[in-house]
Design a protein around this motif. Structure first.
Motif, PDB file in Angstrom:
ATOM      1  N   SER A 166       0.712   9.036  -5.911  1.00 45.43           N
ATOM      2  CA  SER A 166       0.932  10.450  -5.579  1.00 45.43           C
ATOM      3  C   SER A 166       1.724  11.131  -6.690  1.00 45.43           C
ATOM      4  O   SER A 166       1.429  12.265  -7.084  1.00 45.43           O
TER       5      SER A 166
ATOM      6  N   THR B 217      -6.673   0.909  -3.477  1.00 46.98           N
ATOM      7  CA  THR B 217      -5.401   1.370  -2.953  1.00 46.98           C
ATOM      8  C   THR B 217      -5.619   2.611  -2.112  1.00 46.98           C
ATOM      9  O   THR B 217      -6.737   3.015  -1.848  1.00 46.98           O
ATOM     10  N   THR B 218      -4.538   3.186  -1.716  1.00 50.49           N
ATOM     11  CA  THR B 218      -4.603   4.223  -0.696  1.00 50.49           C
ATOM     12  C   THR B 218      -5.348   5.479  -1.105  1.00 50.49           C
ATOM     13  O   THR B 218      -5.956   6.133  -0.275  1.00 50.49           O
ATOM     14  N   LEU B 219      -5.295   5.832  -2.363  1.00 45.18           N
ATOM     15  CA  LEU B 219      -5.792   7.158  -2.740  1.00 45.18           C
ATOM     16  C   LEU B 219      -7.216   7.178  -3.283  1.00 45.18           C
ATOM     17  O   LEU B 219      -7.705   8.217  -3.671  1.00 45.18           O
TER      18      LEU B 219
ATOM     19  N   ARG C   3       0.824  -1.214   0.000  1.00 39.75           N
ATOM     20  CA  ARG C   3       0.000   0.000   0.000  1.00 39.75           C
ATOM     21  C   ARG C   3       0.857   1.263   0.000  1.00 39.75           C
ATOM     22  O   ARG C   3       0.521   2.248  -0.662  1.00 39.75           O
ATOM     23  N   TYR C   4       1.956   1.230   0.731  1.00 40.76           N
ATOM     24  CA  TYR C   4       2.799   2.422   0.747  1.00 40.76           C
ATOM     25  C   TYR C   4       3.475   2.604  -0.612  1.00 40.76           C
ATOM     26  O   TYR C   4       3.621   3.732  -1.101  1.00 40.76           O
TER      27      TYR C   4
ATOM     28  N   TYR D 287       0.928   4.104  -2.790  1.00 44.70           N
ATOM     29  CA  TYR D 287       0.728   5.501  -2.380  1.00 44.70           C
ATOM     30  C   TYR D 287       1.785   6.401  -3.024  1.00 44.70           C
ATOM     31  O   TYR D 287       1.467   7.470  -3.579  1.00 44.70           O
TER      32      TYR D 287
END
Length: 447
Positions: A183, A436-438, A175-176, A179
């Motif tokens: 981003s 995912t994260t976003l 996940r990171y 991210y």
């Protein structure tokens, strides 16, 4: 250049060079200037013109660049050539030798304050560390490279950012990693920085994490965008790597022929460029294609070739990943003992702290082999270990499959309630967005 703008530094350099050559201020000044001018310049009380400095450099017998910066003439160009040679060494799979070259070049670049050369060397050291599985070292090198480019536009920082994301991905921090990549995509698209190479690098890199998280639709979209960008990229090695990544999403959609064609393009490019490690990865993915298509004998041959090539180049983490896929093919061909031995070697080589996903895959397959041999206790132990690794990594698709395997085992051994818990856990991962994260999928760049 900072040194050129500082009259005090240049004045001291002129004085040192003049004294070393045994010249007087009058001899240095003649015929165009006066001894008083040289005295004032050496004291740092005057900013000399380019014309005056070229005259003085000629009298001192040094290059203008060396006089104004303190660096030997042509050093920056020579460093760039040697960095290219180090990149070539790495591309042919000699990560250890390349790391030695990059380390020496980094020290030289830092000594002469050549920030661009230092950033390239740090990127190279990060890639070398990725190849040898030293993920923490890789992450630190990439972070330093990012800091070196802190004032540069985002496209210039993308290779370091992508490297950092890959280090986190290989460590199981899916996940990171996503991210970081998402981003960067958002910033590139929002700021109108539609650099084809930067976008292609990110889209190709995000495919693997998306697939492992179960976000197949996102992986497919990233693959389509990468393919659309490929004709605009000026980096053939990057295009070849993209074709290899895209093949994985094509396989997930059952598009076997297209995946095979994509891999054929990548393999031909890598053969032309003689990039041994990446060519090994093409054999790896071709073996994966054959395995998915039921052509197990061909798959075994391709994966063995990839394993031999990667092992010879000490690409530890990639070697372990191929070994897991080869073990799966061997098991399916009835060579379970050989598969188990290969998997035990994988677990001793990588461990859970680096390569968590591949450690989990090894435990999962060892569990299946044990279950086939009716050793349910050992099978359950391997499944539980794999489950723990995958939960930390957030690999939703693999977790759902593993929960099904564990649930089936528990049900067959009469532990119905425990089996239901395992099934519920698996359903929870399967019904999760796989996102995912976003939140929203990455924006499509104007093409």
């Amino acid at each position: 250049m900072a040194d050129r703008d500082d009259p005090g530094i240049i004045g001291r350099r002129v004085q040192q060079l003049r004294s070393a050559r045994g010249l007087t201020q009058k001899q240095l000044a003649e015929p165009a200037y006066t001894p008083a001018y040289i005295s004032t310049l050496e004291a740092g009380r005057v900013r000399a013109s380019d014309e005056a400095l070229r005259h003085i450099a000629g009298r001192l017998g040094v290059a203008y660049e060396e006089l104004t910066t303190g660096r030997p003439a042509g050093l920056a160009t020579d460093l760039r050539l040697r960095l290219t040679e180090a990149q070539r060494t790495l591309a042919t799979g000699e990560a250890g030798a390349a790391a030695e070259q990059y380390a020496a070049l980094l020290a030289e670049a830092e000594r002469h304050e050549l920030s661009e050369g230092a950033a390239v060397a740090l990127l190279g050291l990060g890639e070398c560390a990725l190849n040898t599985g030293e993920l923490e070292a890789a992450r630190q090198y990439f972070e330093r490279a990012e800091r070196a480019h802190a004032d540069a536009p985002l496209p210039a920082r993308v290779p370091a950012l992508r490297g950092r994301a890959v280090a986190h991905y290989l460590a199981g921090e899916l996940r990171y990693a996503v991210y970081l990549l998402e981003s960067a995509l958002d910033e590139l698209n929002r700021g109108g920085l539609h650099d084809p190479d930067a976008l292609l690098l990110i889209y190709a890199s995000v495919i693997g994490p998306y697939m492992d998280m179960g976000a197949h639709a996102r992986a497919a979209q990233a693959a389509e965008l990468a393919l659309a960008l490929a004709p605009r990229s000026g980096d053939p090695a990057l295009v070849a790597r993209m074709h290899r990544s895209v093949a994985r999403t094509l396989l997930a959609e059952g598009r076997i022929a297209e995946a095979d064609a994509s891999l054929a393009k990548a393999a031909e490019m890598y053969r032309q460029l003689q990039l041994r490690t990446e060519l090994a990865n093409c054999h790896w993915m071709r073996g994966y294609v054959y395995a998915q298509n039921g052509r197990l004998e061909c798959a075994e041959g391709e994966l063995r070739e990839a394993l031999t090539m990667l092992s010879a180049k000490h690409a530890a983490l990639y070697t372990s990943q191929v070994a897991v896929e080869l073990a799966d093919v061997l098991h399916r061909r009835g060579k379970s003992d050989e598969a188990a031995a290969l998997l035990q070697g994988v677990l001793s080589d990588i461990g859970p702290e680096r390569g968590a996903l591949h450690s989990a895959a090894a435990h999962r397959l060892l569990g299946i082999i044990a279950e086939d041999a009716r050793d349910t206790e050992t099978a359950e132990e391997h499944y539980v270990r794999a489950l723990s690794l995958l939960e930390r990594a957030g690999a939703a698709g693999d977790l759902a499959d593993l929960c099904r395997l564990l649930g089936d085992l528990l049900r067959r051994t009469g532990r119905v309630e425990a089996a239901l818990d395992a099934y519920r856990t698996g359903l929870g991962h399967r019904t999760a967005p796989g996102t995912t994260t976003l939140g929203p999928a990455p924006a499509q760049p104007p093409l």
